[in-house]
Design an enzyme around this catalytic site. Sequence first.
Site, PDB file in Angstrom:
ATOM      1  CE1 TYR A 165      -4.072   2.124   0.817  1.00 35.66           C
ATOM      2  CE2 TYR A 165      -2.346   3.500   1.772  1.00 35.66           C
ATOM      3  CZ  TYR A 165      -3.637   3.343   1.302  1.00 35.66           C
ATOM      4  OH  TYR A 165      -4.494   4.414   1.314  1.00 35.66           O
ATOM      5  CG  ASP A 166       3.071   2.281   3.542  1.00 35.13           C
ATOM      6  OD1 ASP A 166       1.896   2.718   3.590  1.00 35.13           O
ATOM      7  OD2 ASP A 166       3.692   1.871   4.539  1.00 35.13           O
ATOM      8  CB  SER A 217     -31.474  12.153  21.027  1.00 37.48           C
ATOM      9  OG  SER A 217     -32.657  12.690  21.555  1.00 37.48           O
ATOM     10  CG  LEU A 218     -32.043   6.720  19.409  1.00 36.44           C
ATOM     11  CD1 LEU A 218     -31.139   5.501  19.365  1.00 36.44           C
ATOM     12  CD2 LEU A 218     -33.237   6.506  18.495  1.00 36.44           C
ATOM     13  CD  GLU A 261     -28.469  -0.165  13.328  1.00 34.45           C
ATOM     14  OE1 GLU A 261     -27.883   0.857  13.728  1.00 34.45           O
ATOM     15  OE2 GLU A 261     -29.305  -0.155  12.419  1.00 34.45           O
ATOM     16  CE  LYS A 311     -27.146   4.916  23.278  1.00 35.28           C
ATOM     17  NZ  LYS A 311     -26.370   5.997  22.791  1.00 35.28           N
ATOM     18  CG  ASP A 354     -20.019   5.463  24.954  1.00 30.78           C
ATOM     19  OD1 ASP A 354     -20.649   6.507  24.682  1.00 30.78           O
ATOM     20  OD2 ASP A 354     -19.606   5.184  26.091  1.00 30.78           O
ATOM     21  NE  ARG A 374     -28.305  14.379  18.283  1.00 33.25           N
ATOM     22  CZ  ARG A 374     -28.845  15.025  19.305  1.00 33.25           C
ATOM     23  NH1 ARG A 374     -28.084  15.684  20.143  1.00 33.25           N
ATOM     24  NH2 ARG A 374     -30.149  15.031  19.487  1.00 33.25           N
ATOM     25  CD  GLU A 378     -22.144   7.612  18.177  1.00 30.21           C
ATOM     26  OE1 GLU A 378     -23.063   7.963  17.394  1.00 30.21           O
ATOM     27  OE2 GLU A 378     -22.157   7.880  19.383  1.00 30.21           O
ATOM     28  CE1 TYR A 419     -26.424   6.640  13.968  1.00 29.32           C
ATOM     29  CE2 TYR A 419     -24.380   5.695  14.782  1.00 29.32           C
ATOM     30  CZ  TYR A 419     -25.316   6.711  14.788  1.00 29.32           C
ATOM     31  OH  TYR A 419     -25.135   7.788  15.596  1.00 29.32           O
ATOM     32  CE  LYS A 454     -30.877   2.705  14.420  1.00 29.64           C
ATOM     33  NZ  LYS A 454     -29.775   3.060  13.528  1.00 29.64           N
ATOM     34  CE  LYS A 478     -27.724   5.574  26.789  1.00 32.00           C
ATOM     35  NZ  LYS A 478     -27.883   6.632  27.739  1.00 32.00           N
ATOM     36  CB  CYS A 497      -2.719  14.496  61.005  1.00 27.71           C
ATOM     37  SG  CYS A 497      -2.503  15.349  59.434  1.00 27.71           S
ATOM     38  CB  CYS A 503       0.719  17.915  61.111  1.00 27.78           C
ATOM     39  SG  CYS A 503      -0.938  17.711  61.811  1.00 27.78           S
ATOM     40  CB  CYS A 523      -5.942  17.107  60.632  1.00 28.06           C
ATOM     41  SG  CYS A 523      -4.539  18.038  61.249  1.00 28.06           S
ATOM     42  CB  CYS A 538      -2.295  20.441  59.453  1.00 28.43           C
ATOM     43  SG  CYS A 538      -2.085  19.037  58.350  1.00 28.43           S
TER      44      CYS A 538
END
Length: 678
Positions: A40-41, A86-87, A116, A118, A120, A139, A173, A225, A289, A313, A407, A410, A425, A430
């Site tokens: 590829y390179d 949104s959902l 599907e 979700k 994040d 968005r 996403e 999506y 969906k 979720k 403490c 101190c 303390c 201190c």
Amino acid sequence: MSKITLAESEERARYLRDQLNRFGYEYYVLDAPTVSDQEYDQLYHELVAIETAYPELIVSESPTQRVGGKLLSGFEKVAHDVPMLSLGNAFSLEDLENFDQRIRKLTDKPFTYTCELKIDGLAISLKYEKGIFKRGATRGDGTIGEEITQNLRTIKAIPLRLREPVTFEVRGECYMPKSAFAKLNEDRDEKGLEIFANPRNAAAGSIRQLDSKITAGRNLNVFLYGAANFDELAVKTQSELLTKLSEIGLRTNTLRQECETIEEVWAFIEAMREKRLTLPYDIDGVVIKVDDFATQEEIGYTVKAPRWAIAYKFPAEEQETILRDIEWTVGRTGVVTPTAIMDPVFIAGSTVQRASLHNVDLVKEKDVRIGDTVLIHKAGDIIPEIISVNLDKRSEDSEPYTIPTNCPACDSHLAHLEDEVALRCLNPQCPAQMKEGLSHFVSRNAMNITGLGVRVVSQMYEKGLVKDVAGLYTLTMDDLLQLDKIKEKSANNILSAIDKSRENSLERLIFGLGIRNVGAKAAKMLAEEFETIERLMAASKEDIDAIEGFGETIADSVVQFFALPEVAVLIEEFRENGVNLIYKGPKKAAVIENDSIWQGKTVVLTGKLTTYTRPEATEMIERLGGKVTGSVSKNTDWLIAGEDAGSKLTKAQSLNIPVWTEAEMVRHLESSGTNENE
Ligand code: IVH
């Protein structure tokens, strides 16, 4: 290489572009590369060589044209042609059954679901014209987003040219793979930079870089999506759409399933719950969906979300690990807080090794012991916490944890006051408390003295250069040069930052003093009410209690604080050293009663703000009749999300609360100030 003509080069360049695009497609979309990176390179470099010799052959969709472009000064706003909705959320099988029953009442036709993952990350929209990538946007609030084309072009999975010359908008996403996230944080940690809380924040921070070279180095990726204005694609269902997207060169997630019933949906969810930890990217649920587009339209939409889809979720992740130690640190007010030190575990997108145990009573109540196996999770998916101890795995010779009596800073005897859950303390001298107090005094919302991080402040105190907060105003160049790594230039910067802070309005000083129960907001109200430090010092408990929203607790704290003889000395030192002790902000009576859009609105600010400081923004919003609160609830009207916003943003999104960018807030603040009709 013998010199080739322009015509020959043109043909060769086209061939190379086609080849490279195909290899990219095989790699990113089909996940089945047919050439090695090396091959590829080689072709890529040949194309670069041709384009260098004949720059007129460069086309914007050439694979060589991903990184570059100019440094931006900000992002342009773009209105989405079709809003990005949104959902609604589901958290249980029962929620899904209710969803199913609800929507079956809205159509007579039988239908199937497409499930599907979700992903994040953050939602993006890509515009293609005749198959060429023209514009990409975030968005935003769903109606208006930010134009981030240049940054999106750096993401190799986003084709600059599709395999068909179609015109439409594709949505999906943008995310950061777990491995890229781990490496990025490792690098940042090494460089002493703040680390990102999770891959989603890292992706959001990376896509909003003004320099696209930085974005290019962040290894972002995408899954597509959805689509808008896509008649040309001639598809009738969500599953056909996904197949089509992938055929024309767009990366889709193959872990999806068509389901006839909610039981089948649930089985898919369960399978994905298992699979989740092994995926190379974060998911936070499953999106369900209705598959058929005509049925979707029949079922319809609410103002914010389609009725024909729902997001299930996952509950917060939990992991077991071993507790190795409990570390106790002394805060500004002497409260001694325990932190659990554990064997590192990867949980909800990042490696966790420390968790706050909050206070001594909680340590006792949970009966955590060194060597225990503990169950941890991340509150709001961000803050690590110990949920419980696994007693079955406790070793027989384990011993109850011994709570410290002295403490850690101190060595003075710690008190467990009767009405408190914490150890304290009580030594006002201190060193740990003094250092914390200094750090608080210089912090952004207090006197905002830049260049004085924890390490510098700590050394200043240890070397005896400052004994109290007023001591900062007698520091000299010679003093500063005694500190590690501080040379003349940074010393000068520190001195001028200190000098600048002399001019601060009174509320910053009041907040900086660290009076118990007096946060930035209360400090501002005190400054507004009394206007000078003398009047505040002379105020009675009743005077303070009379301020709206104040109670006896704050009034007591303030009166007790100013009654201390050492506080009077401190204030005198400020005065002698030219520190302003007067309120400079707008007068209290100046609250504008107008018809600004802020009137009566409850808003929450989160993330990093750059145009105004948080207190400044709060003040402006309040002057325009709005209310600023600290946490998101269903009563929140708008969430204003600065950079790197975290759990509040997630919560607002889950409650479908409109989210504004900082730029939108600024626009509304500034226009409300000048144009009362808006
Ligand atoms: S569909 C109108 N599908 O989840 C439907 N969203 O809570 C719009 N997300 O803003 C979204 N994976 O950022 C859809 N497979 C997926 C998704 C997905 C992640 C995000 C998206 C959206 C949010 C909704």
